[in-house]
Design a protein around this motif. Structure first.
Motif, PDB file in Angstrom:
ATOM      1  N   LEU A  61       0.839  -1.185   0.000  1.00 50.94           N
ATOM      2  CA  LEU A  61       0.000   0.000   0.000  1.00 50.94           C
ATOM      3  C   LEU A  61       0.883   1.247   0.000  1.00 50.94           C
ATOM      4  N   PRO A  62       0.362   2.376  -0.495  1.00 51.96           N
ATOM      5  CA  PRO A  62       1.115   3.624  -0.380  1.00 51.96           C
ATOM      6  C   PRO A  62       1.397   3.924   1.098  1.00 51.96           C
ATOM      7  N   ARG A  66      -0.676   2.997   5.155  1.00 53.34           N
ATOM      8  CA  ARG A  66      -0.211   1.859   5.955  1.00 53.34           C
ATOM      9  C   ARG A  66      -0.547   2.078   7.421  1.00 53.34           C
ATOM     10  N   THR A  67      -1.547   1.380   7.888  1.00 55.08           N
ATOM     11  CA  THR A  67      -1.906   1.439   9.301  1.00 55.08           C
ATOM     12  C   THR A  67      -2.149   0.028   9.811  1.00 55.08           C
ATOM     13  N   SER A  68      -2.119  -0.115  11.115  1.00 57.70           N
ATOM     14  CA  SER A  68      -2.391  -1.435  11.697  1.00 57.70           C
ATOM     15  C   SER A  68      -3.888  -1.727  11.698  1.00 57.70           C
ATOM     16  N   GLU A  69      -4.686  -0.746  11.308  1.00 58.44           N
ATOM     17  CA  GLU A  69      -6.139  -0.902  11.274  1.00 58.44           C
ATOM     18  C   GLU A  69      -6.611  -1.115   9.845  1.00 58.44           C
ATOM     19  N   THR A  70      -5.928  -1.993   9.123  1.00 59.84           N
ATOM     20  CA  THR A  70      -6.283  -2.314   7.748  1.00 59.84           C
ATOM     21  C   THR A  70      -6.684  -3.783   7.685  1.00 59.84           C
ATOM     22  N   ARG A 102      -9.739  -0.285  -1.733  1.00 54.92           N
ATOM     23  CA  ARG A 102      -9.339  -0.993  -2.962  1.00 54.92           C
ATOM     24  C   ARG A 102     -10.145  -2.270  -3.094  1.00 54.92           C
ATOM     25  N   THR A 103     -10.461  -2.632  -4.319  1.00 59.07           N
ATOM     26  CA  THR A 103     -11.125  -3.907  -4.594  1.00 59.07           C
ATOM     27  C   THR A 103     -10.478  -4.530  -5.821  1.00 59.07           C
ATOM     28  N   LYS A 104     -10.124  -5.794  -5.706  1.00 60.63           N
ATOM     29  CA  LYS A 104      -9.573  -6.541  -6.836  1.00 60.63           C
ATOM     30  C   LYS A 104     -10.595  -7.589  -7.245  1.00 60.63           C
ATOM     31  N   ASN A 105     -10.811  -7.708  -8.539  1.00 61.31           N
ATOM     32  CA  ASN A 105     -11.804  -8.625  -9.066  1.00 61.31           C
ATOM     33  C   ASN A 105     -11.141  -9.929  -9.493  1.00 61.31           C
TER      34      ASN A 105
END
Length: 126
Positions: A61-62, A66-70, A102-105
């Motif tokens: 991630l950029p 970047r957090t621990s709450e992801t 973000r979403t990846k298909n």
């Protein structure tokens, strides 16, 4: 079995749902020329699997994100990030609100959508 096929079966077996998802339509223009946020629609999503993002996945991630709450969500139903003037979906997970960034298909490869959600900063809300 391909990896994503394995992930698709794990979505069913590690289901933490149903979880509530708030989805808003595009904003509407008011009589003063400004825009008002649409009323959210609450959906129930199941099956859904979730885990905290860490290590190499988090480093992709950029830096500002970047957090621990992801949290990474695996679903069979698509969750939307901000696109086309529409607000991002918000997932209620463990009594906390995670906004989809973000979403990846991976629907064709394994029937799975992989979405990344970050904990909402409730102090920033109006």
């Amino acid at each position: 079995m391909p990896v994503l096929g394995t992930v698709a079966s794990l979505v069913d077996s590690l289901n933490v749902g149903p979880l509530q998802v708030e989805r808003r339509g595009p904003p509407t223009q008011n009589s003063y020329g400004g825009f008002d946020a649409a009323t959210p629609t609450v959906l129930s999503v199941s099956p859904i699997a979730a885990h905290n993002l860490d290590g190499r996945d988090l480093l992709q991630l950029p830096e500002a994100e970047r957090t621990s709450e992801t949290v990474e969500f695996y679903t069979r139903q698509r969750l939307f990030s901000t696109e086309g003037g529409q607000d991002a979906d918000v997932v209620l997970y463990n009594s906390r609100r995670f906004r989809i960034i973000r979403t990846k298909n991976y629907d064709i490869q394994g029937g799975v959508f992989v979405s990344i959600g970050q904990l909402e900063d409730l102090q920033a809300r109006p």
